[in-house]
Scaffold this active site. Structure first.
Site, PDB file in Angstrom:
ATOM      1  N   GLY A 168     -15.685  -1.346  -0.833  1.00  0.00           N
ATOM      2  CA  GLY A 168     -14.376  -0.946  -1.354  1.00  0.00           C
ATOM      3  C   GLY A 168     -14.413   0.394  -2.058  1.00  0.00           C
ATOM      4  O   GLY A 168     -15.009   1.355  -1.560  1.00  0.00           O
ATOM      5  N   PHE A 169     -13.791   0.446  -3.236  1.00  0.00           N
ATOM      6  CA  PHE A 169     -13.666   1.726  -3.943  1.00  0.00           C
ATOM      7  C   PHE A 169     -15.023   2.258  -4.404  1.00  0.00           C
ATOM      8  O   PHE A 169     -15.166   3.444  -4.691  1.00  0.00           O
ATOM      9  CB  PHE A 169     -12.718   1.569  -5.145  1.00  0.00           C
ATOM     10  N   THR A 170     -16.011   1.376  -4.508  1.00  0.00           N
ATOM     11  CA  THR A 170     -17.374   1.800  -4.847  1.00  0.00           C
ATOM     12  C   THR A 170     -18.285   1.393  -3.694  1.00  0.00           C
ATOM     13  O   THR A 170     -18.827   0.290  -3.686  1.00  0.00           O
ATOM     14  CB  THR A 170     -17.859   1.107  -6.140  1.00  0.00           C
ATOM     15  N   PRO A 171     -18.437   2.253  -2.678  1.00  0.00           N
ATOM     16  CA  PRO A 171     -19.212   1.863  -1.502  1.00  0.00           C
ATOM     17  C   PRO A 171     -20.615   1.354  -1.849  1.00  0.00           C
ATOM     18  O   PRO A 171     -21.228   1.778  -2.841  1.00  0.00           O
ATOM     19  CB  PRO A 171     -19.240   3.145  -0.672  1.00  0.00           C
ATOM     20  N   LEU A 172     -21.102   0.407  -1.057  1.00  0.00           N
ATOM     21  CA  LEU A 172     -22.371  -0.271  -1.294  1.00  0.00           C
ATOM     22  C   LEU A 172     -23.512   0.717  -1.481  1.00  0.00           C
ATOM     23  O   LEU A 172     -23.602   1.713  -0.756  1.00  0.00           O
ATOM     24  CB  LEU A 172     -22.710  -1.149  -0.079  1.00  0.00           C
ATOM     25  N   TYR A 202       0.872  -1.185   0.000  1.00  0.00           N
ATOM     26  CA  TYR A 202       0.000   0.000   0.000  1.00  0.00           C
ATOM     27  C   TYR A 202       0.906   1.231   0.000  1.00  0.00           C
ATOM     28  O   TYR A 202       1.583   1.526   0.986  1.00  0.00           O
ATOM     29  CB  TYR A 202      -0.913   0.022   1.219  1.00  0.00           C
ATOM     30  N   PHE A 239     -13.105  -5.224   1.549  1.00  0.00           N
ATOM     31  CA  PHE A 239     -14.195  -4.447   0.948  1.00  0.00           C
ATOM     32  C   PHE A 239     -15.514  -4.659   1.709  1.00  0.00           C
ATOM     33  O   PHE A 239     -16.563  -4.878   1.093  1.00  0.00           O
ATOM     34  CB  PHE A 239     -14.389  -4.792  -0.537  1.00  0.00           C
ATOM     35  N   PRO A 240     -15.502  -4.592   3.044  1.00  0.00           N
ATOM     36  CA  PRO A 240     -16.747  -4.825   3.805  1.00  0.00           C
ATOM     37  C   PRO A 240     -17.825  -3.781   3.496  1.00  0.00           C
ATOM     38  O   PRO A 240     -19.007  -4.041   3.675  1.00  0.00           O
ATOM     39  CB  PRO A 240     -16.300  -4.735   5.268  1.00  0.00           C
ATOM     40  N   LEU A 241     -17.373  -2.605   3.023  1.00  0.00           N
ATOM     41  CA  LEU A 241     -18.329  -1.541   2.669  1.00  0.00           C
ATOM     42  C   LEU A 241     -18.470  -1.402   1.160  1.00  0.00           C
ATOM     43  O   LEU A 241     -19.061  -0.450   0.674  1.00  0.00           O
ATOM     44  CB  LEU A 241     -17.863  -0.202   3.265  1.00  0.00           C
TER      45      LEU A 241
HETATM   46  N1  LIG Z   1      -6.550  -8.852   0.838  1.00  0.00           N
HETATM   47  C1  LIG Z   1      -6.862  -8.027  -0.128  1.00  0.00           C
HETATM   48  O1  LIG Z   1      -6.686  -8.323  -1.303  1.00  0.00           O
HETATM   49  C2  LIG Z   1      -7.439  -6.697   0.204  1.00  0.00           C
HETATM   50  C3  LIG Z   1      -8.007  -5.920  -0.821  1.00  0.00           C
HETATM   51  C4  LIG Z   1      -8.567  -4.710  -0.487  1.00  0.00           C
HETATM   52  C5  LIG Z   1      -8.564  -4.269   0.825  1.00  0.00           C
HETATM   53  N2  LIG Z   1      -7.997  -5.041   1.791  1.00  0.00           N
HETATM   54  C6  LIG Z   1      -8.029  -4.615   3.217  1.00  0.00           C
HETATM   55  O2  LIG Z   1      -9.388  -4.469   3.568  1.00  0.00           O
HETATM   56  C7  LIG Z   1      -9.581  -3.174   4.164  1.00  0.00           C
HETATM   57  C8  LIG Z   1     -10.985  -2.693   3.886  1.00  0.00           C
HETATM   58  O3  LIG Z   1     -11.173  -2.499   2.524  1.00  0.00           O
HETATM   59  P1  LIG Z   1     -11.269  -1.054   1.862  1.00  0.00           P
HETATM   60  O4  LIG Z   1     -10.763  -0.041   2.819  1.00  0.00           O
HETATM   61  O5  LIG Z   1     -10.627  -1.130   0.546  1.00  0.00           O
HETATM   62  O6  LIG Z   1     -12.802  -0.894   1.562  1.00  0.00           O
HETATM   63  P2  LIG Z   1     -14.110  -0.691   2.486  1.00  0.00           P
HETATM   64  O7  LIG Z   1     -13.749  -0.753   3.921  1.00  0.00           O
HETATM   65  O8  LIG Z   1     -15.148  -1.601   1.959  1.00  0.00           O
HETATM   66  O9  LIG Z   1     -14.563   0.772   2.054  1.00  0.00           O
HETATM   67  C9  LIG Z   1     -13.716   1.860   2.105  1.00  0.00           C
HETATM   68  C10 LIG Z   1     -14.430   2.995   1.382  1.00  0.00           C
HETATM   69  O10 LIG Z   1     -15.605   3.333   2.096  1.00  0.00           O
HETATM   70  C11 LIG Z   1     -15.558   4.698   2.502  1.00  0.00           C
HETATM   71  N3  LIG Z   1     -16.081   4.745   3.861  1.00  0.00           N
HETATM   72  C12 LIG Z   1     -15.557   4.166   4.967  1.00  0.00           C
HETATM   73  N4  LIG Z   1     -16.332   4.403   6.038  1.00  0.00           N
HETATM   74  C13 LIG Z   1     -17.361   5.148   5.611  1.00  0.00           C
HETATM   75  C14 LIG Z   1     -18.488   5.718   6.246  1.00  0.00           C
HETATM   76  N5  LIG Z   1     -18.717   5.548   7.551  1.00  0.00           N
HETATM   77  N6  LIG Z   1     -19.371   6.437   5.493  1.00  0.00           N
HETATM   78  C15 LIG Z   1     -19.163   6.612   4.165  1.00  0.00           C
HETATM   79  N7  LIG Z   1     -18.104   6.100   3.512  1.00  0.00           N
HETATM   80  C16 LIG Z   1     -17.209   5.367   4.222  1.00  0.00           C
HETATM   81  C17 LIG Z   1     -14.100   5.095   2.434  1.00  0.00           C
HETATM   82  O11 LIG Z   1     -13.984   6.460   2.119  1.00  0.00           O
HETATM   83  P3  LIG Z   1     -13.356   7.498   3.201  1.00  0.00           P
HETATM   84  O12 LIG Z   1     -11.900   7.219   3.277  1.00  0.00           O
HETATM   85  O13 LIG Z   1     -13.688   8.819   2.615  1.00  0.00           O
HETATM   86  O14 LIG Z   1     -14.067   7.250   4.496  1.00  0.00           O
HETATM   87  C18 LIG Z   1     -13.592   4.231   1.294  1.00  0.00           C
HETATM   88  O15 LIG Z   1     -13.870   4.850   0.054  1.00  0.00           O
HETATM   89  C19 LIG Z   1      -8.494  -2.321   3.513  1.00  0.00           C
HETATM   90  O16 LIG Z   1      -8.266  -1.159   4.253  1.00  0.00           O
HETATM   91  C20 LIG Z   1      -7.343  -3.291   3.478  1.00  0.00           C
HETATM   92  O17 LIG Z   1      -6.684  -3.299   4.732  1.00  0.00           O
HETATM   93  C21 LIG Z   1      -7.459  -6.255   1.500  1.00  0.00           C
END
Ligand SMILES: NC(=O)c1ccc[n+]([C@@H]2O[C@H](COP(=O)([O-])OP(=O)(O)OC[C@H]3O[C@@H](n4cnc5c(N)ncnc54)[C@H](OP(=O)(O)O)[C@@H]3O)[C@@H](O)[C@H]2O)c1
Length: 287
Positions: A217-221, A63, A213-215
């Protein structure tokens, strides 16, 4: 009792962590490449997370690359004894920001040393081997060669525990024949439910499942049902998406990512949401 304790705990890697953790990927620059616009803001998010009781942070040295781990070190080193930092190896970034497989012994060994140096650690708690046969989702193929290299680094004392990421059931079984697998990190959320059966199998064996991507990911749910349920509960859709995951299975550990302290606090508050049965039934139908 802190707010996030309401979500409960799970035993992993010889310790117990809270089920609400934090994913650090969003702390790098745009496209998870280069430095963030607001580095003090990134440091503040990490400090707020740990001050709120979070004891599980997910990261990788790819990252940035290096950037996210260096920010974690700046924000939190020396680390609290109870902080579990989970990292992953198996990819390297191209000069254009591309994500490329990196499975040779030299690349995997270099990645472990990069993580140790940038995090400021002598040993890594958990290292996930990130499988890259298809960068977007699990794809079959033997993981024996790279996992054997990682297991050797574990024997050398550089890595305490090993997990797998972006893997199939067959690869998990193969991995268990090589070393103990303490967690699986695959894409999973309300709308992306390919691992439903796998999650239950891992729960039965006491293995943590950590959805990335619990939310969304790059395209929030986005879902009308999700928004409707959230409105009825006086919560946000993102909070309800996290609450649903917490309720989905006891072995699910959350690592939602954000670069915003306000969103972090919103996400942590999801640990206190009790979804009524009719809300769960409606949300289940989304997938
Ligand atoms: N093993 C793998 O291949 C892999 C791949 C991807 C990710 N990961 C890990 O999984 C973690 C979680 O995935 P992710 O961070 O990519 O995606 P995510 O948690 O599904 O979603 C992150 C996105 O949601 C937005 N967000 C977060 N909280 C919010 C809220 N309360 N209200 C509105 N928007 C919100 C964030 O924007 P803001 O920053 O503006 O809040 C960001 O754009 C990563 O941080 C990483 O550590 C692992």
């Amino acid at each position: 009792m802190t707010e996030i304790s309401h979500a409960g705990t799970f035993a992993i890697a010889g310790r117990t962590v809270k089920r609400m953790g934090y994913g650090a990927m969003q702390l790098a620059g745009r496209g998870v490449f280069g430095p963030p616009k607001d580095r003090p803001g990134a440091v503040a998010v990490l400090r707020a997370a740990v001050e709120s009781g979070i004891d599980h942070i997910d990261t990788s040295d790819f990252y940035g690359p290096h950037v996210t781990n260096q920010i974690i070190r700046e924000a939190l080193h020396p680390y609290r004894d109870d902080l579990l930092i989970v990292t992953k190896i198996g990819a390297l970034r191209g000069a254009d920001g591309s994500w490329n497989p990196a499975y040779s012994a030299a690349e995997l060994t270099g990645a472990v040393h990069d993580n140790l140096r940038n995090l400021g650690l002598d040993v890594l708690d958990i290292v996930n081997l990130r499988i890259m046969f298809d960068v977007h989702g699990p794809a079959e193929g033997s993981i024996e060669a790279p996992l054997t290299v990682l297991a050797e680094l574990q024997r050398q004392g550089l890595v305490r525990h090993i997990g797998l990421s972006n893997v199939t059931r067959t690869q998990i079984a193969q991995g268990r024949g090589i070393t103990d697998i303490v967690c699986v990190q695959n894409q999973y959320n309300l709308a992306h439910r390919n691992d439903d059966a796998l999650i239950d199998e891992l729960a039965a064996s006491g293995t943590a499942y950590v959805p990335f991507f619990p939310l969304g990911g790059f395209t929030p749910l986005q879902s009308t049902t999700l928004s409707d349920v959230a409105a009825r509960l006086g919560a946000t859709p993102m909070q309800v998406a996290l609450a649903w995951l917490l309720r989905r299975a006891p072995n699910i550990l959350l690592i939602p990512g954000t670069k915003s302290v306000a969103h972090l606090r919103d996400n942590l508050a999801a640990a206190s949401i009790d979804l009524p049965p009719e809300a769960v039934a409606a949300l289940d139908r989304i997938g």
